[in-house]
Design an enzyme around this catalytic site. Structure first.
Site, PDB file in Angstrom:
ATOM      1  N   ALA A  83       0.850  -1.197   0.000  1.00 38.71           N
ATOM      2  CA  ALA A  83       0.000   0.000   0.000  1.00 38.71           C
ATOM      3  C   ALA A  83       0.876   1.235   0.000  1.00 38.71           C
ATOM      4  CB  ALA A  83      -0.886   0.011   1.253  1.00 38.71           C
ATOM      5  N   SER A  85       1.149   4.164   2.261  1.00 44.36           N
ATOM      6  CA  SER A  85       0.711   4.100   3.663  1.00 44.36           C
ATOM      7  C   SER A  85       0.781   5.418   4.427  1.00 44.36           C
ATOM      8  CB  SER A  85       1.557   3.059   4.401  1.00 44.36           C
ATOM      9  OG  SER A  85       2.892   3.523   4.532  1.00 44.36           O
ATOM     10  N   THR A 125      -6.676  -0.871   8.349  1.00 44.56           N
ATOM     11  CA  THR A 125      -6.250   0.070   9.379  1.00 44.56           C
ATOM     12  C   THR A 125      -7.432   0.597  10.180  1.00 44.56           C
ATOM     13  OG1 THR A 125      -5.360   2.313   9.644  1.00 44.56           O
ATOM     14  CG2 THR A 125      -6.288   1.818   7.515  1.00 44.56           C
ATOM     15  N   ASP A 126      -7.150   1.012  11.408  1.00 50.63           N
ATOM     16  CA  ASP A 126      -8.217   1.617  12.227  1.00 50.63           C
ATOM     17  C   ASP A 126      -8.671   2.965  11.648  1.00 50.63           C
ATOM     18  OD1 ASP A 126      -5.948   3.126  12.864  1.00 50.63           O
ATOM     19  OD2 ASP A 126      -6.143   2.883  15.036  1.00 50.63           O
ATOM     20  N   SER A 156      -9.019   5.386   0.698  1.00 50.69           N
ATOM     21  CA  SER A 156      -8.607   4.314  -0.215  1.00 50.69           C
ATOM     22  C   SER A 156      -8.583   2.971   0.516  1.00 50.69           C
ATOM     23  CB  SER A 156      -7.239   4.620  -0.845  1.00 50.69           C
ATOM     24  OG  SER A 156      -6.216   4.582   0.128  1.00 50.69           O
ATOM     25  N   ARG A 217      -2.883   8.559  19.498  1.00 51.30           N
ATOM     26  CA  ARG A 217      -2.767   7.339  18.703  1.00 51.30           C
ATOM     27  C   ARG A 217      -2.624   6.165  19.669  1.00 51.30           C
ATOM     28  NH1 ARG A 217      -4.541  10.442  15.713  1.00 51.30           N
ATOM     29  NH2 ARG A 217      -3.927  11.005  13.594  1.00 51.30           N
ATOM     30  N   ASP A 275      -0.660  22.299  11.552  1.00 52.50           N
ATOM     31  CA  ASP A 275      -1.326  21.015  11.714  1.00 52.50           C
ATOM     32  C   ASP A 275      -1.539  20.312  10.367  1.00 52.50           C
ATOM     33  OD1 ASP A 275      -2.472  18.978  13.109  1.00 52.50           O
ATOM     34  OD2 ASP A 275      -4.106  20.163  13.964  1.00 52.50           O
ATOM     35  N   HIS A 279      -6.756  16.512  10.291  1.00 54.33           N
ATOM     36  CA  HIS A 279      -6.051  15.658  11.268  1.00 54.33           C
ATOM     37  C   HIS A 279      -7.014  14.918  12.213  1.00 54.33           C
ATOM     38  CE1 HIS A 279      -2.217  15.596  14.021  1.00 54.33           C
ATOM     39  NE2 HIS A 279      -2.670  14.385  13.735  1.00 54.33           N
TER      40      HIS A 279
END
Ligand code: NAD
Ligand code: DAU
Length: 340
Positions: A83, A85, A125-126, A156, A217, A275, A279
């Protein structure tokens, strides 16, 4: 069992190859990787001469070439790590994310349908769930949280997930999906927060923190993610999604401060910069399903994992110095040069 690992010259894919060849010595692993800026064949030097390992440089979007590899290797399992990423790159140039992350995944699944497969596993992914508010710590992503993406990257990845589930329902392709939180560990490309901070701190360069550094995160040591994928592929059910995460939420600023402490560097290196657009505020995974159904639990505590990671970057300077002295310099200047 023959396992095709796509994107195996990248961060998580390479760690998965090491894990699989150690745990299942009878497996044959065929790594298919285009070697984009994020892929590094030197990462695979410890396995490249093993008789049960093969590296093929190829693009997962190249249908003819992918079919030829399937014809030759007849993989039992395909695990798709390949991918684009990086969220920041997707904001600059979404196009390649659509190609690799969506079209590439569909091309691989078409090959699986044509040649037959026991399992196609999509490494997701989360980020497909969007984000959670900072002031509601009781909220977590479960497998039934609606998909609500923020960036071209996450959009995506969510599209690829929907295609994978459609191929399960429509064509009966035995597909599984894992949605993991942020990984860290060896061979992490230095454009991402943890390795970027380590590499910059070692050179006494500024440590860029987006916004106020309050975004959260949920960090997981890469080997724990690899264990989860191995379990899902061998024991998980087709047609299912499994969330993977270790309840290890941290604010970005606390991560950067911790790395300064580990390396004995001053916090005065920290710079709060413009930023990221759109985000995401907070990610937090509820891993109850994979724990209850497959017995998965993370084994590496963050305090130990971050020490191991910092040591790895200290002991493997050649690996990342080669990267940061090349094309990466232009990327860094473009992304951070004007970011005040
Ligand atoms: P990475 O960027 O380090 O590696 C990606 C690899 O894919 C590289 O080796 C690259 O050369 C290869 N690749 C890219 N385009 C390709 C193409 N068209 N054909 C063949 N190979 C191609 O990524 P990573 O961090 O190791 O992530 C691996 C997977 O895990 C991705 O699908 C990502 O969405 C997912 N994921 C990552 C994280 C994380 O924290 N890094 C967390 C959850 C899920
Ligand atoms: O959650 C899983 C995802 O984690 C994966 O799907 C992605 O492939 C992976 O790249 C990662 O995405 P993030 O955007 O969370 O990771 P990144 O390391 O880019 O950023 C982590 C946090 O740190 C994020 O809130 C942005 C911030 N950040 C990042 C960089 C690169 C900074 O503050 N400064 C930086 O220089």
């Amino acid at each position: 069992m023959t396992i095709m690992v796509t994107g195996g010259a990248g961060f998580i894919g390479s760690n998965f190859i090491f894990y699989d060849l150690k745990k299942h010595a009878g497996d044959r692993v065929v790594c298919v990787d285009k070697l984009t800026y994020a892929g590094n064949v030197s990462t695979l030097k410890s396995v490249k001469d093993k008789p049960n390992f093969r590296f093929v440089r190829e693009d997962i979007c190249n249908r003819e070439a992918i079919y030829a590899i399937f014809e030759e290797e007849k993989p039992d399992v395909v695990i798709n790590f390949a991918a684009e990423s990086h969220v920041d790159r997707s904001i600059e140039n979404p196009d390649i994310f659509l190609k690799t992350n969506i079209m590439g995944t569909v091309t691989l699944m078409d090959a699986c349908l044509k040649y037959g497969i026991k399992r196609f596993h999509q490494v997701s992914t989360d980020e497909v769930y969007g984000d959670l508010p900072l002031d509601k710590p009781e909220m977590f992503f479960t497998e039934s949280t609606p998909l609500q993406t923020s960036s071209p990257y996450s959009s995506s990845k969510a599209s690829a997930d929907l295609f994978a589930l459609a191929y399960y329902r429509t064509y009966g392709l035995p597909v599984s999906i894992s949605r993991c939180s942020n990984n860290y560990g060896p061979y992490h490309f230095p454009e991402k927060l943890i390795p970027l901070t380590i590499v910059n701190a070692l050179a006494d360069k500024p440590l860029p923190v987006y916004g106020k550094g309050e975004n959260v995160r949920d960090w997981l040591y890469v080997e724990d993610h690899c264990k989860a994928i191995d379990l899902i592929v061998r024991k998980g059910k087709a047609g299912e999604v499994y969330n993977v995460g270790g309840h290890n939420e941290m604010r970005n600023i606390d991560i950067v401060r911790l790395i300064c402490k580990e390396l004995g560097k001053p916090e005065s290196l920290i710079r709060y910069v413009t930023d990221r657009k759109g985000h995401d505020l907070r990610y937090a995974i509820d891993p109850t399903k994979i724990h209850n159904e497959l017995g998965w639990l993370p084994e590496t505590k963050f305090a130990d994992g971050i020490k191991k990671t910092v040591s790895w970057y200290l002991e493997n300077r050649d690996w990342w110095e080669t990267i940061v002295s090349g094309e990466y310099r232009k990327y860094y200047e473009k992304m951070y040069g004007k970011r005040q």
